[in-house]
Design a protein around this motif. Structure first.
Motif, PDB file in Angstrom:
ATOM      1  N   LEU A  89      98.992  -2.221  52.699  1.00  0.00           N
ATOM      2  CA  LEU A  89      99.622  -1.259  51.803  1.00  0.00           C
ATOM      3  C   LEU A  89      99.570   0.112  52.455  1.00  0.00           C
ATOM      4  O   LEU A  89      98.499   0.560  52.890  1.00  0.00           O
ATOM      5  CB  LEU A  89      98.894  -1.192  50.454  1.00  0.00           C
TER       6      LEU A  89
ATOM      7  N   VAL B 266      93.844  -7.969  52.195  1.00  0.00           N
ATOM      8  CA  VAL B 266      94.742  -6.852  51.895  1.00  0.00           C
ATOM      9  C   VAL B 266      94.080  -5.569  52.384  1.00  0.00           C
ATOM     10  O   VAL B 266      92.958  -5.245  51.973  1.00  0.00           O
ATOM     11  CB  VAL B 266      95.047  -6.749  50.392  1.00  0.00           C
TER      12      VAL B 266
ATOM     13  N   TYR C  47     109.454  -3.700  51.950  1.00  0.00           N
ATOM     14  CA  TYR C  47     108.725  -4.893  52.403  1.00  0.00           C
ATOM     15  C   TYR C  47     109.146  -5.189  53.835  1.00  0.00           C
ATOM     16  O   TYR C  47     110.323  -5.435  54.112  1.00  0.00           O
ATOM     17  CB  TYR C  47     109.063  -6.073  51.495  1.00  0.00           C
TER      18      TYR C  47
ATOM     19  N   THR D  83      95.946  -8.982  40.698  1.00  0.00           N
ATOM     20  CA  THR D  83      96.743  -9.597  41.751  1.00  0.00           C
ATOM     21  C   THR D  83      96.128  -9.319  43.112  1.00  0.00           C
ATOM     22  O   THR D  83      95.994 -10.218  43.954  1.00  0.00           O
ATOM     23  CB  THR D  83      98.183  -9.062  41.712  1.00  0.00           C
ATOM     24  N   LEU D  84      95.722  -8.076  43.336  1.00  0.00           N
ATOM     25  CA  LEU D  84      95.125  -7.707  44.621  1.00  0.00           C
ATOM     26  C   LEU D  84      93.850  -8.502  44.902  1.00  0.00           C
ATOM     27  O   LEU D  84      93.623  -8.930  46.034  1.00  0.00           O
ATOM     28  CB  LEU D  84      94.820  -6.207  44.644  1.00  0.00           C
TER      29      LEU D  84
ATOM     30  N   CYS E  11      91.855  -3.235  47.029  1.00  0.00           N
ATOM     31  CA  CYS E  11      92.123  -3.890  48.310  1.00  0.00           C
ATOM     32  C   CYS E  11      90.795  -4.350  48.921  1.00  0.00           C
ATOM     33  O   CYS E  11      89.722  -3.953  48.488  1.00  0.00           O
ATOM     34  CB  CYS E  11      92.839  -2.924  49.256  1.00  0.00           C
TER      35      CYS E  11
ATOM     36  N   LEU F 241     103.660  -3.431  52.980  1.00  0.00           N
ATOM     37  CA  LEU F 241     104.230  -3.007  51.706  1.00  0.00           C
ATOM     38  C   LEU F 241     104.121  -1.489  51.666  1.00  0.00           C
ATOM     39  O   LEU F 241     103.022  -0.939  51.607  1.00  0.00           O
ATOM     40  CB  LEU F 241     103.479  -3.640  50.530  1.00  0.00           C
TER      41      LEU F 241
ATOM     42  N   ILE G 260      98.053  -8.534  54.632  1.00  0.00           N
ATOM     43  CA  ILE G 260      98.945  -7.644  53.874  1.00  0.00           C
ATOM     44  C   ILE G 260      98.414  -6.225  54.018  1.00  0.00           C
ATOM     45  O   ILE G 260      97.222  -5.975  53.860  1.00  0.00           O
ATOM     46  CB  ILE G 260      98.991  -8.054  52.391  1.00  0.00           C
TER      47      ILE G 260
ATOM     48  N   THR H   3     103.662  -5.161  42.625  1.00  0.00           N
ATOM     49  CA  THR H   3     103.085  -6.446  42.226  1.00  0.00           C
ATOM     50  C   THR H   3     103.955  -7.605  42.701  1.00  0.00           C
ATOM     51  O   THR H   3     103.453  -8.601  43.235  1.00  0.00           O
ATOM     52  CB  THR H   3     102.905  -6.506  40.700  1.00  0.00           C
TER      53      THR H   3
ATOM     54  N   LEU I 109     103.531  -8.064  46.434  1.00  0.00           N
ATOM     55  CA  LEU I 109     102.259  -8.699  46.753  1.00  0.00           C
ATOM     56  C   LEU I 109     102.328 -10.210  46.542  1.00  0.00           C
ATOM     57  O   LEU I 109     101.844 -10.984  47.377  1.00  0.00           O
ATOM     58  CB  LEU I 109     101.152  -8.100  45.890  1.00  0.00           C
TER      59      LEU I 109
ATOM     60  N   ILE J  84      94.643 -12.597  45.426  1.00  0.00           N
ATOM     61  CA  ILE J  84      95.368 -13.058  46.618  1.00  0.00           C
ATOM     62  C   ILE J  84      94.372 -13.578  47.647  1.00  0.00           C
ATOM     63  O   ILE J  84      93.352 -12.944  47.912  1.00  0.00           O
ATOM     64  CB  ILE J  84      96.202 -11.901  47.217  1.00  0.00           C
TER      65      ILE J  84
END
Length: 269
Positions: free
Chosen positions: A63, A110, A9, A102-103, A129, A26, A61, A46, A49, A106
């Motif tokens: 990835l 992302v 992170y 979760t993605l 995403c 991330l 964010i 997770t 995130l 948010i």
């Protein structure tokens, strides 16, 4: 001895300025296993995130991967054939839908920076995403059928990103697409040459981070809420969200800044 985290992170400013917005990177960081999606890696991703979503200084964010040629090889094949009871395996499968939810839930954008091959379950992560940028050398696909499996968990995401026939070909043949082919199929937003990839990601992220965090969050929530609604219900919901946007300071500030030919100062209210 503490084990090395499988997801790094990092908070980075979008520009060298000390007061520039921050981006949370991330980084999938299990290169020896080609970032296979083990239970531990999925749990850490997770958690990271959620942490980035709760960080008030983070605007975007990203990835990505520490591996030079692989974003992620997908699910852990060893787990497919182990001798754990079926009920135990079933309970463990909740990690994928939890991560996908979760993605999408948010409120911050992302970005998947696919700096290598995006395979199997990792394709589901990329498609969950908001935006995907890929190296030209990267390949994308779901080769599970080649080992006697099927990409059940990510099929819903593939069907929402591309046409039925393309999705069926991907899942039934296991063929990998080049990044350019994936972009033509609607699985990738942008393809960038390998040597320009890092700077392209930074430029794209800086552009997104310059938008109103509040309006981006409202917009992302609206997209998720209306994606599968009938048209009439979707229009009713979107009308209410537009009315809500009219009450925000950021909308007024954006219009003033445009007329005054200056950069907006977002208040996130």
């Amino acid at each position: 001895m503490t084990e090395k985290p499988l997801v790094s992170y990092e908070r980075r400013p979008v520009r060298p300025d000390t007061d520039a917005p921050l981006v949370a990177y991330l980084i999938l960081d299990d290169p020896e296993r080609r970032n296979a999606l083990s239970d531990t890696l999925l749990d850490q991703l997770t958690e990271s995130l959620v942490h980035a979503a709760d960080d008030p200084d983070v605007r975007v964010i990203v990835l990505t991967s520490s591996h030079e040629r692989v974003f992620s090889s997908g699910g852990n094949l060893d787990a497919f054939a182990d001798t754990q009871p079926i009920i135990t395996k079933y309970a463990g499968l909740k990690r994928f839908p939890e991560l996908f939810r979760t993605l999408t839930s948010i409120s911050k954008p992302v970005v998947c920076a696919a700096n290598g091959d995006v395979l199997a379950g990792a394709l589901g992560i990329a498609l969950a995403c908001d935006l995907v940028i890929a190296k030209r050398s990267a390949r994308l696909g779901c080769p599970e059928i080649n080992v006697g499996a099927f990409p059940f968990m990510i099929s819903a995401l593939i069907f929402r990103a591309t046409g039925r026939l393309v999705a069926n070909e991907l899942m039934m043949t296991g063929r990998l697409l080049s990044a350019t082919e994936a972009a033509e199929a609607g699985l990738v937003n942008r393809v960038v040459s390998d040597d320009e990839f890092d700077s392209a990601v930074q430029s794209w992220v800086a552009e997104i981070a310059g938008k109103s965090p509040l309006l981006l969050g409202l917009g992302k929530k609206a997209l998720a809420a209306t994606r599968d609604l009938p048209l009439d219900a979707a229009l009713d919901y979107l009308q209410a969200q537009l009315a809500l946007a009219f009450t925000t300071e950021d909308l007024s500030e954006g219009v003033r800044a445009f007329k005054e030919k200056r950069a907006p100062v977002w208040r996130n209210t």
